[in-house]
Design a protein around this motif. Structure first.
Motif, PDB file in Angstrom:
ATOM      1  N   GLN A 117       1.523  39.694 -40.064  1.00 16.62           N
ATOM      2  CA  GLN A 117       2.464  40.112 -41.087  1.00 16.62           C
ATOM      3  C   GLN A 117       3.043  41.465 -40.695  1.00 16.62           C
ATOM      4  O   GLN A 117       2.295  42.428 -40.521  1.00 16.62           O
ATOM      5  CB  GLN A 117       1.766  40.270 -42.450  1.00 16.62           C
ATOM      6  CG  GLN A 117       1.309  39.004 -43.059  1.00 16.62           C
ATOM      7  CD  GLN A 117       0.537  39.235 -44.354  1.00 16.62           C
ATOM      8  OE1 GLN A 117       0.019  38.281 -44.884  1.00 16.62           O
ATOM      9  NE2 GLN A 117       0.447  40.434 -44.873  1.00 16.62           N
ATOM     10  N   GLY A 161       3.528  48.026 -41.394  1.00 13.87           N
ATOM     11  CA  GLY A 161       4.254  47.621 -42.575  1.00 13.87           C
ATOM     12  C   GLY A 161       5.733  47.960 -42.568  1.00 13.87           C
ATOM     13  O   GLY A 161       6.417  47.785 -43.573  1.00 13.87           O
ATOM     14  N   TYR A 189       5.312  43.030 -42.671  1.00 13.52           N
ATOM     15  CA  TYR A 189       5.498  43.759 -43.929  1.00 13.52           C
ATOM     16  C   TYR A 189       4.223  43.695 -44.747  1.00 13.52           C
ATOM     17  O   TYR A 189       3.437  42.757 -44.620  1.00 13.52           O
ATOM     18  CB  TYR A 189       6.640  43.141 -44.748  1.00 13.52           C
ATOM     19  CG  TYR A 189       8.005  43.388 -44.166  1.00 13.52           C
ATOM     20  CD1 TYR A 189       8.650  44.602 -44.343  1.00 13.52           C
ATOM     21  CD2 TYR A 189       8.653  42.396 -43.431  1.00 13.52           C
ATOM     22  CE1 TYR A 189       9.908  44.837 -43.812  1.00 13.52           C
ATOM     23  CE2 TYR A 189       9.913  42.621 -42.896  1.00 13.52           C
ATOM     24  CZ  TYR A 189      10.536  43.841 -43.091  1.00 13.52           C
ATOM     25  OH  TYR A 189      11.772  44.066 -42.563  1.00 13.52           O
ATOM     26  N   LEU A 190       4.037  44.671 -45.619  1.00 10.12           N
ATOM     27  CA  LEU A 190       2.885  44.669 -46.516  1.00 10.12           C
ATOM     28  C   LEU A 190       3.019  43.538 -47.530  1.00 10.12           C
ATOM     29  O   LEU A 190       4.068  43.380 -48.148  1.00 10.12           O
ATOM     30  CB  LEU A 190       2.789  46.011 -47.234  1.00 10.12           C
ATOM     31  CG  LEU A 190       2.349  47.166 -46.346  1.00 10.12           C
ATOM     32  CD1 LEU A 190       2.727  48.494 -46.969  1.00 10.12           C
ATOM     33  CD2 LEU A 190       0.850  47.092 -46.081  1.00 10.12           C
ATOM     34  N   GLU A 191       1.951  42.768 -47.680  1.00  9.60           N
ATOM     35  CA  GLU A 191       1.908  41.660 -48.635  1.00  9.60           C
ATOM     36  C   GLU A 191       0.654  41.803 -49.486  1.00  9.60           C
ATOM     37  O   GLU A 191      -0.377  42.278 -49.017  1.00  9.60           O
ATOM     38  CB  GLU A 191       1.862  40.316 -47.903  1.00  9.60           C
ATOM     39  CG  GLU A 191       3.096  40.011 -47.079  1.00  9.60           C
ATOM     40  CD  GLU A 191       4.332  39.727 -47.928  1.00  9.60           C
ATOM     41  OE1 GLU A 191       4.170  39.356 -49.117  1.00  9.60           O
ATOM     42  OE2 GLU A 191       5.442  39.894 -47.420  1.00  9.60           O
ATOM     43  N   TYR A 216       1.699  47.595 -36.430  1.00 12.66           N
ATOM     44  CA  TYR A 216       1.354  46.830 -37.630  1.00 12.66           C
ATOM     45  C   TYR A 216       1.263  47.763 -38.825  1.00 12.66           C
ATOM     46  O   TYR A 216       0.292  47.787 -39.555  1.00 12.66           O
ATOM     47  CB  TYR A 216       0.020  46.109 -37.434  1.00 12.66           C
ATOM     48  CG  TYR A 216       0.086  44.948 -36.475  1.00 12.66           C
ATOM     49  CD1 TYR A 216       1.014  43.927 -36.656  1.00 12.66           C
ATOM     50  CD2 TYR A 216      -0.779  44.864 -35.403  1.00 12.66           C
ATOM     51  CE1 TYR A 216       1.066  42.842 -35.794  1.00 12.66           C
ATOM     52  CE2 TYR A 216      -0.738  43.780 -34.530  1.00 12.66           C
ATOM     53  CZ  TYR A 216       0.186  42.779 -34.740  1.00 12.66           C
ATOM     54  OH  TYR A 216       0.229  41.712 -33.895  1.00 12.66           O
ATOM     55  N   SER A 259      -1.015  44.454 -44.000  1.00 16.41           N
ATOM     56  CA  SER A 259      -0.081  44.047 -42.947  1.00 16.41           C
ATOM     57  C   SER A 259      -0.815  44.142 -41.624  1.00 16.41           C
ATOM     58  O   SER A 259      -1.840  44.806 -41.509  1.00 16.41           O
ATOM     59  CB  SER A 259       1.177  44.932 -42.933  1.00 16.41           C
ATOM     60  OG  SER A 259       0.866  46.235 -42.495  1.00 16.41           O
TER      61      SER A 259
END
Length: 137
Positions: free
Chosen positions: A66, A5, A68-70, A3, A50
């Motif tokens: 997630q 990203g 990807y980084l959001e 996790y 993420s």
């Protein structure tokens, strides 16, 4: 499960550039990791997360994972200067000394109280201001 990203869900045993940050022109000033999530504070003060969405640890009201980084949308207008992660929660400090917390809160770790019942699923899915009297401490 990875996790970090990178978008691929893989685990890495050595440092690896997070390409999505480069592609977006973001520069990290701080990185904090929990048991299954990662939080990044950019040089512009944006907070990105993420990882595992369980317990609201990503701060976006969702409990889905997630890769990807959001951005944590609720903090976009805040001037965040420091971040810190616990096992399943995150804290963010503003320039004005306001602390926001989100994620698992089954033992009161967010400092926002436990409510009427202690539940292993207790959480704050969005950043919440942590209030208290710390004068003189």
């Amino acid at each position: 499960m990875g996790y970090l990203g990178h978008g691929d869900g893989k685990s890495y045993t050595s440092p690896k550039l997070v390409e999505s940050l480069v592609e977006d022109g973001c520069h990290a000033s701080q990185v904090a990791v929990g048991e299954s999530h990662m939080t990044v504070l950019t040089t512009e003060g944006e907070v990105l997360t993420s990882g595992a969405g369980s317990y609201g640890r990503l701060g976006n009201l969702e409990t889905t994972d997630q890769l990807y980084l959001e951005p944590v949308d609720m903090l976009v207008a805040e001037d965040i200067v420091h971040i810190s992660c616990g096992s399943s929660f995150t804290l963010a400090l503003t320039k004005d000394g306001i602390v926001y917390g989100w994620g698992q809160n089954n033992k009161g770790q967010l400092g926002v109280g436990l409510g009427l019942s202690v539940d292993i699923y207790a959480m704050e899915a969005l950043p919440r201001v942590i209030e208290g009297n710390l004068e003189g401490r």
